[in-house]
Enzyme design. Structure first.
Site, PDB file in Angstrom:
ATOM      1  N   ALA A  14       0.819  -1.221   0.000  1.00 26.67           N
ATOM      2  CA  ALA A  14       0.000   0.000   0.000  1.00 26.67           C
ATOM      3  C   ALA A  14       0.847   1.263   0.000  1.00 26.67           C
ATOM      4  O   ALA A  14       0.328   2.362   0.185  1.00 26.67           O
ATOM      5  CB  ALA A  14      -0.953  -0.013   1.194  1.00 26.67           C
ATOM      6  N   TYR A 156       4.974 -15.372 -12.743  1.00 24.81           N
ATOM      7  CA  TYR A 156       3.890 -14.481 -12.291  1.00 24.81           C
ATOM      8  C   TYR A 156       2.530 -15.169 -12.430  1.00 24.81           C
ATOM      9  O   TYR A 156       1.701 -15.146 -11.511  1.00 24.81           O
ATOM     10  CB  TYR A 156       3.953 -13.202 -13.124  1.00 24.81           C
ATOM     11  CG  TYR A 156       2.989 -12.104 -12.717  1.00 24.81           C
ATOM     12  CD1 TYR A 156       3.218 -11.340 -11.578  1.00 24.81           C
ATOM     13  CD2 TYR A 156       1.864 -11.811 -13.498  1.00 24.81           C
ATOM     14  CE1 TYR A 156       2.348 -10.315 -11.218  1.00 24.81           C
ATOM     15  CE2 TYR A 156       0.990 -10.788 -13.150  1.00 24.81           C
ATOM     16  CZ  TYR A 156       1.240 -10.039 -12.006  1.00 24.81           C
ATOM     17  OH  TYR A 156       0.374  -9.031 -11.651  1.00 24.81           O
ATOM     18  N   ILE A 189      -3.527  -2.088 -15.417  1.00 19.58           N
ATOM     19  CA  ILE A 189      -3.796  -0.899 -14.610  1.00 19.58           C
ATOM     20  C   ILE A 189      -2.575   0.020 -14.674  1.00 19.58           C
ATOM     21  O   ILE A 189      -1.427  -0.453 -14.540  1.00 19.58           O
ATOM     22  CB  ILE A 189      -4.080  -1.285 -13.136  1.00 19.58           C
ATOM     23  CG1 ILE A 189      -5.120  -2.425 -13.044  1.00 19.58           C
ATOM     24  CG2 ILE A 189      -4.517  -0.065 -12.326  1.00 19.58           C
ATOM     25  CD1 ILE A 189      -6.482  -2.121 -13.626  1.00 19.58           C
TER      26      ILE A 189
HETATM   27  P1  NAP Z   1       3.478  -1.463  -7.831  1.00 26.71           P
HETATM   28  O1  NAP Z   1       3.076  -0.089  -8.253  1.00 26.71           O
HETATM   29  O2  NAP Z   1       4.733  -2.049  -8.354  1.00 26.71           O
HETATM   30  O3  NAP Z   1       3.483  -1.507  -6.217  1.00 26.71           O
HETATM   31  C1  NAP Z   1       3.774  -2.716  -5.570  1.00 26.71           C
HETATM   32  C2  NAP Z   1       3.619  -2.552  -4.079  1.00 26.71           C
HETATM   33  O4  NAP Z   1       3.926  -3.825  -3.468  1.00 26.71           O
HETATM   34  C3  NAP Z   1       4.595  -1.551  -3.470  1.00 26.71           C
HETATM   35  O5  NAP Z   1       3.971  -0.840  -2.424  1.00 26.71           O
HETATM   36  C4  NAP Z   1       5.701  -2.434  -2.932  1.00 26.71           C
HETATM   37  O6  NAP Z   1       6.389  -1.895  -1.810  1.00 26.71           O
HETATM   38  C5  NAP Z   1       4.927  -3.647  -2.494  1.00 26.71           C
HETATM   39  N1  NAP Z   1       5.776  -4.834  -2.414  1.00 26.71           N
HETATM   40  C6  NAP Z   1       6.443  -5.449  -3.420  1.00 26.71           C
HETATM   41  N2  NAP Z   1       7.134  -6.487  -2.939  1.00 26.71           N
HETATM   42  C7  NAP Z   1       6.907  -6.523  -1.614  1.00 26.71           C
HETATM   43  C8  NAP Z   1       7.357  -7.365  -0.559  1.00 26.71           C
HETATM   44  N3  NAP Z   1       8.196  -8.385  -0.784  1.00 26.71           N
HETATM   45  N4  NAP Z   1       6.932  -7.111   0.699  1.00 26.71           N
HETATM   46  C9  NAP Z   1       6.092  -6.076   0.945  1.00 26.71           C
HETATM   47  N5  NAP Z   1       5.633  -5.247  -0.005  1.00 26.71           N
HETATM   48  C10 NAP Z   1       6.042  -5.474  -1.272  1.00 26.71           C
HETATM   49  O7  NAP Z   1       2.348  -2.532  -8.216  1.00 26.71           O
HETATM   50  P2  NAP Z   1       0.790  -2.332  -8.591  1.00 26.71           P
HETATM   51  O8  NAP Z   1       0.688  -2.166 -10.053  1.00 26.71           O
HETATM   52  O9  NAP Z   1       0.163  -1.350  -7.681  1.00 26.71           O
HETATM   53  O10 NAP Z   1       0.262  -3.815  -8.278  1.00 26.71           O
HETATM   54  C11 NAP Z   1      -0.361  -4.176  -7.060  1.00 26.71           C
HETATM   55  C12 NAP Z   1      -0.870  -5.601  -7.180  1.00 26.71           C
HETATM   56  O11 NAP Z   1      -1.772  -5.694  -8.280  1.00 26.71           O
HETATM   57  C13 NAP Z   1       0.222  -6.635  -7.431  1.00 26.71           C
HETATM   58  O12 NAP Z   1      -0.061  -7.822  -6.729  1.00 26.71           O
HETATM   59  C14 NAP Z   1       0.121  -6.876  -8.920  1.00 26.71           C
HETATM   60  O13 NAP Z   1       0.603  -8.157  -9.278  1.00 26.71           O
HETATM   61  C15 NAP Z   1      -1.362  -6.742  -9.133  1.00 26.71           C
HETATM   62  N6  NAP Z   1      -1.714  -6.429 -10.524  1.00 26.71           N
HETATM   63  C16 NAP Z   1      -1.314  -5.266 -11.095  1.00 26.71           C
HETATM   64  C17 NAP Z   1      -1.668  -5.018 -12.419  1.00 26.71           C
HETATM   65  C18 NAP Z   1      -1.285  -3.748 -13.127  1.00 26.71           C
HETATM   66  O14 NAP Z   1      -1.612  -3.652 -14.329  1.00 26.71           O
HETATM   67  N7  NAP Z   1      -0.644  -2.783 -12.495  1.00 26.71           N
HETATM   68  C19 NAP Z   1      -2.386  -5.962 -13.142  1.00 26.71           C
HETATM   69  C20 NAP Z   1      -2.771  -7.146 -12.519  1.00 26.71           C
HETATM   70  C21 NAP Z   1      -2.425  -7.368 -11.212  1.00 26.71           C
HETATM   71  P3  NAP Z   1       7.391  -0.607  -1.969  1.00 26.71           P
HETATM   72  O15 NAP Z   1       6.514   0.554  -2.334  1.00 26.71           O
HETATM   73  O16 NAP Z   1       7.943  -0.438  -0.620  1.00 26.71           O
HETATM   74  O17 NAP Z   1       8.353  -0.972  -3.034  1.00 26.71           O
END
Ligand code: NAP
Length: 248
Positions: A14, A156, A189
């Site tokens: 978050a 993934y 997204i």
């Molecule tokens: P993002 O912008 O890369 O943010 C990822 C978040 O997860 C960051 O807050 C990060 O922490 C945290 N994180 C990563 N590894 C971690 C770990 N080992 N322990 C604790 N926190 C961790 O990703 P997002 O696009 O918002 O995606 C969020 C979720 O939605 C993910 O599960 C992703 O697979 C899923 N998703 C995203 C999309 C898309 O199109 N964006 C599509 C399908 C699914 P830090 O901020 O501290 O680095």
């Protein structure tokens, strides 16, 4: 009164992106939110931004969700700070893309350990509290890739498909206590995760989206908030794709 008035929520990942939007929406609906990210600075900044709008609503914490003992310790701290947990959102996730021919064991392990084992670690840390809360919710953020697979994302896709199976099992195990467990499967997204993709890849993805637009983090936050709300009490074990119609 918000839809989540006085509920206690824990949201992983978050510090930015989708997780941050979920935490903001939860606070707007009256919840208290524990914000977890890997990086302390990101979780603190996200909590401060939320508190500026909703004073006292958020508190930031840092942990690597893949680290079981560290998550268990943090669980104790969060329960001491908030007393109990009503809503757990497992959103932290990473990608380490590459064709299988070139995918290292480390790239496999990091993605599975973060996206799948991370959710297991979080549920283990909070399950006793969750099972005591009437109408508690677990919402796991998978991906449409977990439903259809993708060349270059075997790790993934496996982690997200695993998260779906994990959630359905939780839904069955916890149903007797009135606790629901569901999955949101986002499509494409606009966040840091997808921001790194080159324009050609983005254009190719856009062609596959019937609604002809990328999703925003707020689109996911709205669906998660619905599943977290009392209105969704009769929905469990489901996968809701929020993807502009990409997968149907
Ligand atoms: P993002 O912008 O890369 O943010 C990822 C978040 O997860 C960051 O807050 C990060 O922490 C945290 N994180 C990563 N590894 C971690 C770990 N080992 N322990 C604790 N926190 C961790 O990703 P997002 O696009 O918002 O995606 C969020 C979720 O939605 C993910 O599960 C992703 O697979 C899923 N998703 C995203 C999309 C898309 O199109 N964006 C599509 C399908 C699914 P830090 O901020 O501290 O680095």
């Amino acid at each position: 009164m918000g839809k989540l008035q006085d509920k206690v929520a824990v949201v992983t990942g978050a510090g930015r992106g989708i997780g941050k939007a979920i935490a903001e929406k939860f606070a707007a609906e009256g919840a208290k939110v524990a914000i977890i990210s890997r990086t302390e600075a990101n979780s603190q900044a996200a909590a401060e931004a939320i508190n500026a709008q909703y004073p006292g609503a958020a508190k930031g914490y840092a942990v690597d969700v893949a680290n079981g003992p560290a998550v268990a310790e943090l669980g104790k701290v969060i329960l001491a700070d908030f007393d109990h947990v009503d809503i757990l959102v497992n959103n932290a996730g990473v990608t380490k893309d590459g064709l299988l021919l070139r995918m290292s064991e480390e790239d496999w392990d990091v993605v599975l350990n973060t996206n799948l084992k991370g959710a297991f670690n979080m549920v283990k840390a909070f399950q006793r509290s969750i099972l005591k809360q009437k109408g508690a919710r677990i919402i796991n953020i998978a991906s449409v890739i977990g439903l259809i697979g993708n060349a270059g994302q075997a790790n993934y896709a496996a982690s997200k498909a695993g998260l779906i199976g994990f959630t359905k099992s939780l839904a069955r195990e916890f149903a007797g206590r009135g606790v629901t467990a569901n999955v949101i499967a986002p499509g494409f997204i606009a966040t840091d995760m997808t921001g790194v993709l080159d324009e050609k890849v983005k254009a190719a993805v856009l062609e596959k989206i019937p609604l002809a637009d990328f999703g925003q983090a707020e689109d996911i936050a709205a669906a998660v908030t619905f599943l977290a709300s009392p209105e969704a009490r009769y929905i469990t074990g489901q996968v809701l794709a929020v993807d502009g119609g990409m997968v149907m």
